[in-house]
Enzyme design. Structure first.
Site, PDB file in Angstrom:
ATOM      1  N   HIS A 146    -105.261  88.259  -5.161  1.00  0.00           N
ATOM      2  CA  HIS A 146    -106.283  86.424  -5.844  1.00  0.00           C
ATOM      3  C   HIS A 146    -106.817  86.343  -4.674  1.00  0.00           C
ATOM      4  CE1 HIS A 146    -102.528  85.797  -8.582  1.00  0.00           C
ATOM      5  NE2 HIS A 146    -103.620  85.261  -9.105  1.00  0.00           N
ATOM      6  N   LYS A 150    -106.034  80.899  -2.566  1.00  0.00           N
ATOM      7  CA  LYS A 150    -104.939  80.739  -2.710  1.00  0.00           C
ATOM      8  C   LYS A 150    -104.334  80.572  -1.511  1.00  0.00           C
ATOM      9  CE  LYS A 150    -102.159  82.220  -6.757  1.00  0.00           C
ATOM     10  NZ  LYS A 150    -102.147  80.667  -6.856  1.00  0.00           N
TER      11      LYS A 150
END
Length: 245
Positions: A146, A150
């Site tokens: 990600h 995140k």
């Protein structure tokens, strides 16, 4: 159908933009915690933009919530009070927030999922089939990548896939699943589930290229949940049908 959007962040704006592509959908209301920060929001004329959640919920047929986990209990209680279906895609929910959604689901239809992608729902179905079919000699790994913003790792989606694998194998927990997380660039989300034995390897993968994927899934869930009886559902139910849980 009139949609109410809880949260005017990146996902909220993505849903607004995606909904504008459909003639049968109307953004009726948007819940913002800071009205001054929403002055320049590009929302359709006539949409209610308010910090009053009751006002926002009453104006809509279905509420889509991508706000913050701190607001989930308030959103759940408000939709239940007004009898409006809810689609919740807020990440990072704890037990208290999930329990609030479950309480709301006793009186209204609620779709909650840690990943609103339609492709992830299909991946979950395929992963469960593989987990049931392949023997214990297959080591299972879940790799996820990600963007650098995140914070949680493994991702909620990776944990969701691990839980689905454990359920498919009738095991209490997913401790036997090995997770690998990477954070780089602005990657929206890549997931690989690898079944590895001494003699072969099976890889099932899903990759996201834009947040529009999650907005499209949320809109599909909103259409689906509008016609459902009270219950607690997820994206697998939206795509494949399912009983209330």
């Amino acid at each position: 159908m009139k949609l109410g959007i809880a949260g005017a962040g990146r996902m909220g704006l993505a849903i607004i933009n995606a909904a504008n592509e459909f003639a049968d959908l109307e953004i009726a209301s948007v819940w913002v915690r800071d009205p001054d920060a929403a002055k320049d929001m590009a929302t359709p004329s006539g949409a209610v933009i308010s910090s009053d959640l009751d006002h926002v919920v009453k104006a809509a047929d279905v509420i889509i919530d991508f706000s913050l986990f701190e607001a989930t209990e308030q959103v759940a209680a408000t939709v239940a009070r007004h009898g409006k279906p809810l689609v919740c895609g807020v990440s990072g929910l704890g037990d208290a927030q999930v329990e609030a959604l479950e309480r709301a689901a006793q009186s209204v239809a609620v779709v909650y999922d840690r990943n609103m992608s339609q492709g992830i729902a299909v991946l979950q179905d395929l992963v469960c089939r593989a987990a049931k079919s392949l023997g214990d000699e297959f080591r299972i790994e879940i790799h996820e990548t990600h963007h650098i913003h995140k914070k949680d790792a493994p991702s909620g989606t990776a944990l969701k896939l691990g839980e689905a694998i454990a359920s498919a194998r009738n095991q209490e927990g997913a401790d036997f699943v090995h997770y690998q997380s990477e954070r780089r660039g602005e990657v929206p989300g890549d997931h690989e589930v690898i079944f590895r034995s001494p003699t072969e390897r099976l890889t099932l993968a899903h990759s996201v290229t834009t947040r529009t994927v999650f907005a499209q899934g949320a809109i599909r869930a909103a259409r689906w949940v509008a016609a459902r009886t009270p219950g607690f559902y997820d994206m697998h139910d939206v795509l494949f049908g399912g009983d209330t849980r």
